[in-house]
Design a protein around this motif. Structure first.
Motif, PDB file in Angstrom:
ATOM      1  N   ALA A  48     -12.728 -10.840  -0.129  1.00 49.83           N
ATOM      2  CA  ALA A  48     -11.986 -10.307   1.015  1.00 49.83           C
ATOM      3  C   ALA A  48     -12.161  -8.797   1.162  1.00 49.83           C
ATOM      4  O   ALA A  48     -12.148  -8.281   2.274  1.00 49.83           O
ATOM      5  N   VAL A  49     -12.300  -8.073   0.059  1.00 49.08           N
ATOM      6  CA  VAL A  49     -12.316  -6.609   0.165  1.00 49.08           C
ATOM      7  C   VAL A  49     -13.673  -6.000  -0.192  1.00 49.08           C
ATOM      8  O   VAL A  49     -13.799  -4.774  -0.232  1.00 49.08           O
ATOM      9  N   ASP A  50     -14.644  -6.843  -0.465  1.00 46.96           N
ATOM     10  CA  ASP A  50     -15.982  -6.358  -0.800  1.00 46.96           C
ATOM     11  C   ASP A  50     -16.385  -5.228   0.154  1.00 46.96           C
ATOM     12  O   ASP A  50     -16.192  -5.384   1.362  1.00 46.96           O
ATOM     13  N   PRO A  51     -16.864  -4.083  -0.275  1.00 48.87           N
ATOM     14  CA  PRO A  51     -17.324  -3.737  -1.630  1.00 48.87           C
ATOM     15  C   PRO A  51     -16.279  -3.013  -2.502  1.00 48.87           C
ATOM     16  O   PRO A  51     -16.660  -2.420  -3.500  1.00 48.87           O
ATOM     17  N   LEU A  52     -15.002  -3.052  -2.111  1.00 46.61           N
ATOM     18  CA  LEU A  52     -14.011  -2.375  -2.967  1.00 46.61           C
ATOM     19  C   LEU A  52     -13.944  -3.039  -4.340  1.00 46.61           C
ATOM     20  O   LEU A  52     -13.984  -4.262  -4.432  1.00 46.61           O
ATOM     21  N   PRO A  53     -13.800  -2.251  -5.393  1.00 47.24           N
ATOM     22  CA  PRO A  53     -13.670  -2.866  -6.721  1.00 47.24           C
ATOM     23  C   PRO A  53     -12.320  -3.553  -6.892  1.00 47.24           C
ATOM     24  O   PRO A  53     -11.297  -3.078  -6.392  1.00 47.24           O
ATOM     25  N   VAL A  54     -12.351  -4.670  -7.597  1.00 42.47           N
ATOM     26  CA  VAL A  54     -11.150  -5.463  -7.843  1.00 42.47           C
ATOM     27  C   VAL A  54     -10.930  -5.572  -9.349  1.00 42.47           C
ATOM     28  O   VAL A  54     -11.880  -5.790 -10.104  1.00 42.47           O
ATOM     29  N   SER A 113      -6.951  -2.627   1.695  1.00 46.24           N
ATOM     30  CA  SER A 113      -8.280  -2.081   1.993  1.00 46.24           C
ATOM     31  C   SER A 113      -8.232  -1.300   3.309  1.00 46.24           C
ATOM     32  O   SER A 113      -8.766  -0.184   3.405  1.00 46.24           O
ATOM     33  N   GLU A 114      -7.551  -1.872   4.303  1.00 42.37           N
ATOM     34  CA  GLU A 114      -7.443  -1.183   5.599  1.00 42.37           C
ATOM     35  C   GLU A 114      -6.660   0.123   5.468  1.00 42.37           C
ATOM     36  O   GLU A 114      -6.875   1.073   6.216  1.00 42.37           O
ATOM     37  N   ALA A 115      -5.726   0.160   4.514  1.00 42.77           N
ATOM     38  CA  ALA A 115      -4.916   1.376   4.321  1.00 42.77           C
ATOM     39  C   ALA A 115      -5.715   2.493   3.640  1.00 42.77           C
ATOM     40  O   ALA A 115      -5.261   3.626   3.566  1.00 42.77           O
ATOM     41  N   LEU A 144      -7.878   8.319  -7.839  1.00 39.75           N
ATOM     42  CA  LEU A 144      -8.128   7.027  -7.189  1.00 39.75           C
ATOM     43  C   LEU A 144      -6.806   6.302  -6.979  1.00 39.75           C
ATOM     44  O   LEU A 144      -5.882   6.442  -7.780  1.00 39.75           O
ATOM     45  N   VAL A 145      -6.732   5.519  -5.899  1.00 38.82           N
ATOM     46  CA  VAL A 145      -5.492   4.807  -5.580  1.00 38.82           C
ATOM     47  C   VAL A 145      -5.725   3.302  -5.692  1.00 38.82           C
ATOM     48  O   VAL A 145      -6.680   2.762  -5.123  1.00 38.82           O
ATOM     49  N   ALA A 146      -4.845   2.658  -6.447  1.00 36.33           N
ATOM     50  CA  ALA A 146      -4.916   1.198  -6.607  1.00 36.33           C
ATOM     51  C   ALA A 146      -3.628   0.580  -6.072  1.00 36.33           C
ATOM     52  O   ALA A 146      -2.589   1.228  -6.044  1.00 36.33           O
ATOM     53  N   ALA A 147      -3.713  -0.682  -5.649  1.00 33.52           N
ATOM     54  CA  ALA A 147      -2.493  -1.385  -5.247  1.00 33.52           C
ATOM     55  C   ALA A 147      -2.602  -2.837  -5.682  1.00 33.52           C
ATOM     56  O   ALA A 147      -3.693  -3.424  -5.670  1.00 33.52           O
ATOM     57  N   LEU A 148      -1.469  -3.395  -6.085  1.00 36.32           N
ATOM     58  CA  LEU A 148      -1.448  -4.791  -6.529  1.00 36.32           C
ATOM     59  C   LEU A 148      -1.391  -5.720  -5.320  1.00 36.32           C
ATOM     60  O   LEU A 148      -0.711  -5.421  -4.328  1.00 36.32           O
ATOM     61  N   ALA A 149      -2.078  -6.851  -5.415  1.00 34.20           N
ATOM     62  CA  ALA A 149      -2.059  -7.823  -4.327  1.00 34.20           C
ATOM     63  C   ALA A 149      -1.986  -9.228  -4.922  1.00 34.20           C
ATOM     64  O   ALA A 149      -2.668  -9.527  -5.901  1.00 34.20           O
ATOM     65  N   SER A 183       0.868  -1.183   0.000  1.00 37.34           N
ATOM     66  CA  SER A 183       0.000   0.000   0.000  1.00 37.34           C
ATOM     67  C   SER A 183       0.898   1.224   0.000  1.00 37.34           C
ATOM     68  O   SER A 183       1.919   1.228   0.689  1.00 37.34           O
ATOM     69  N   PRO A 184       0.515   2.276  -0.705  1.00 37.94           N
ATOM     70  CA  PRO A 184       1.301   3.505  -0.600  1.00 37.94           C
ATOM     71  C   PRO A 184       1.156   4.080   0.818  1.00 37.94           C
ATOM     72  O   PRO A 184       0.154   3.813   1.488  1.00 37.94           O
ATOM     73  N   PRO A 185       2.127   4.889   1.280  1.00 41.77           N
ATOM     74  CA  PRO A 185       2.002   5.501   2.601  1.00 41.77           C
ATOM     75  C   PRO A 185       0.739   6.366   2.712  1.00 41.77           C
ATOM     76  O   PRO A 185       0.256   6.880   1.695  1.00 41.77           O
ATOM     77  N   ALA A 186       0.258   6.545   3.967  1.00 41.97           N
ATOM     78  CA  ALA A 186      -1.019   7.244   4.200  1.00 41.97           C
ATOM     79  C   ALA A 186      -1.012   8.649   3.597  1.00 41.97           C
ATOM     80  O   ALA A 186      -2.018   9.084   3.008  1.00 41.97           O
ATOM     81  N   ASP A 187       0.107   9.364   3.707  1.00 39.79           N
ATOM     82  CA  ASP A 187       0.109  10.749   3.193  1.00 39.79           C
ATOM     83  C   ASP A 187      -0.008  10.771   1.664  1.00 39.79           C
ATOM     84  O   ASP A 187      -0.566  11.709   1.095  1.00 39.79           O
ATOM     85  N   VAL A 188       0.520   9.729   1.017  1.00 40.81           N
ATOM     86  CA  VAL A 188       0.424   9.670  -0.450  1.00 40.81           C
ATOM     87  C   VAL A 188      -1.029   9.397  -0.851  1.00 40.81           C
ATOM     88  O   VAL A 188      -1.566  10.020  -1.774  1.00 40.81           O
ATOM     89  N   ILE A 189      -1.670   8.496  -0.107  1.00 39.96           N
ATOM     90  CA  ILE A 189      -3.091   8.208  -0.389  1.00 39.96           C
ATOM     91  C   ILE A 189      -3.913   9.489  -0.193  1.00 39.96           C
ATOM     92  O   ILE A 189      -4.741   9.853  -1.043  1.00 39.96           O
ATOM     93  N   ALA A 190      -3.626  10.207   0.901  1.00 41.54           N
ATOM     94  CA  ALA A 190      -4.390  11.438   1.185  1.00 41.54           C
ATOM     95  C   ALA A 190      -4.149  12.472   0.088  1.00 41.54           C
ATOM     96  O   ALA A 190      -5.091  13.138  -0.374  1.00 41.54           O
TER      97      ALA A 190
END
Ligand SMILES: Cc1cc2nc3c(=O)[nH]c(=O)nc-3n(C[C@H](O)[C@H](O)[C@H](O)COP(=O)(O)O)c2cc1C
Length: 369
Positions: free
Chosen positions: A209-215, A176-178, A161-166, A146-153
């Motif tokens: 696992a991350v519902d309702p986030l889009p995947v 999702s928690e980030a 929008l912010v995406a991350a590979l998993a 996940s990118p750091p919190a300040d980058v997401i903000a």
């Protein structure tokens, strides 16, 4: 191929394309998909600026994004020289011997290796973001965590929008928690760094696992049938990387490498640590074989391996030493059998998708045909 996510981003097709090449990124967006430029190789901000200017001029106002590599484990406060000093002499000798065995010439005096590890350092990724946020990017993706919190903000403040590979449901939950917006579930078949779970298993696991986030489903997708399968598994779109490497817009610098990709079958890739120290799927070559040989010294951890082989990779690419010449690419390479334009890839994806949907409808007895 419209989903809630593609509508939100204002694109015609829920097809996201990762690419290191600006011309491919722009062509993907122009074709109605969503082009994402990989930024890891831009260690000089001006180079990234130049290429984002180019995209702006060629994207016909369509949305696009940027992908950075901010590793979850930071290598901050450590210079390349510090990392260099950690590399054992035996490994350096192994690189020299392997290159000598194949007669790979030296770089010219003063010629820099084109490939550095610095693109993986958070401070470098941050300089890339400083540049990118001056452009109307609509998506920021991160490869290794996940990118750091300040980058997401910062992204969210700009409506990005912010995406991350998993590669696993556990990683996806962490993203999702980030507070990210989109998870790219990237299966074992994919080109580049991958986990150990195949897309068929991973996609629905991550969706749940991350519902309702889009995947977005990634890994092994290169046809409309596979897009339909990914959407059936619950994804809101697909994220393709390998398929663009043999498009006419891709700047592979080497017809020999393109020929190797076109000739390769789906069994001709290997998930090897040879490139970066982390498992990354790539074309199997005599170079990856040497690193995977139990008789050899084996690979070093990230970021040491990347630095150890940077110059060697540049030399292999510059002199096009065919047996050693490779690239990250996924198992879908087996279906990459001719050079096509990005638009032709899209035409094929949309046609194949429609046929797959018709077929399923017929099976379900819904089409009235
Ligand atoms: C040549 C190449 C380079 C890649 N580099 C990155 C990268 O820098 N950052 C990233 O997030 N993913 C990278 N990937 C992975 C892609 O984003 C994508 O997840 C993957 O290619 C999807 O699977 P596929 O190769 O089967 O299409 C790379 C993939 C390829 C083929």
């Amino acid at each position: 191929m419209q989903t809630e996510l593609s509508k939100k981003l204002g694109v015609e097709h829920a097809v996201f394309g990762f690419t290191p090449f600006p011309a491919v990124a722009a062509a993907i967006s122009r074709a109605g998909g969503f082009g994402v430029l990989g930024a890891v190789r831009y260690t000089a901000p001006d180079d990234l600026k130049r290429d984002l200017d180019w995209i702006e001029a060629h994207v016909d106002g369509q949305p696009y994004g940027l992908d950075v590599v901010m590793p979850a484990k930071k290598v901050e406060g450590v210079s390349e020289a510090d990392v260099e000093a950690m590399i054992p002499e035996g490994h350096r000798q192994f690189v020299k011997d392997t290159l000598a065995k194949h007669g790979v010439p030296e770089l010219a005096e003063g010629e820099a290796s084109g490939w550095r590890i610095t693109g993986w350092m958070e401070q470098v990724a941050r300089t890339q973001l400083d540049v990118a946020f001056d452009y109307p990017i609509k998506l920021l993706a991160n490869a290794l965590g996940s990118p750091p919190a300040d980058v997401i903000a910062r992204a969210h403040d700009r409506g990005v929008l912010v995406a991350a590979l998993a590669g696993s449901a556990r990683h996806a939950r962490k993203h999702s928690e980030a507070g990210i917006d989109i998870v790219v579930a990237q299966g074992y078949e994919a080109g580049g760094h991958t986990g150990e779970i195949a897309s068929m298993v991973l996609t629905p696991e991550v969706v749940d696992a991350v519902d309702p986030l889009p995947v977005l489903a990634a890994g092994g997708i290169g046809s409309g049938r596979q897009v339909a399968a990914a959407l059936a598994l619950g994804a809101q779109g697909v994220w393709l990387g390998s398929i663009w490497l043999t498009t006419t817009e891709a700047d592979m610098h080497s017809p020999a490498l393109t020929r190797k990709l076109l000739a390769a079958g789906s069994g001709d890739t290997v998930r090897s640590r040879a490139l970066t120290g982390k498992p990354a799927r790539q074309l199997r070559t005599e170079w990856t074989d040497a690193w995977d040989d139990p008789e050899g010294p084996g690979t070093l951890p990230m970021p040491l391996q990347g630095l150890l082989v940077a110059e060697a990779v540049s030399r292999i690419q510059k002199y096009k030493v065919e047996p050693l010449l490779g690239t990250p690419v996924g198992q879908i390479v087996g279906r990459m059998t001719s050079e096509r334009s990005v638009q032709a890839v899209f035409d094929d994806l949309t046609r194949g998708f429609e046929q797959a949907v018709d077929r399923i409808n017929r099976i379900a007895g819904r089409s009235g045909q």
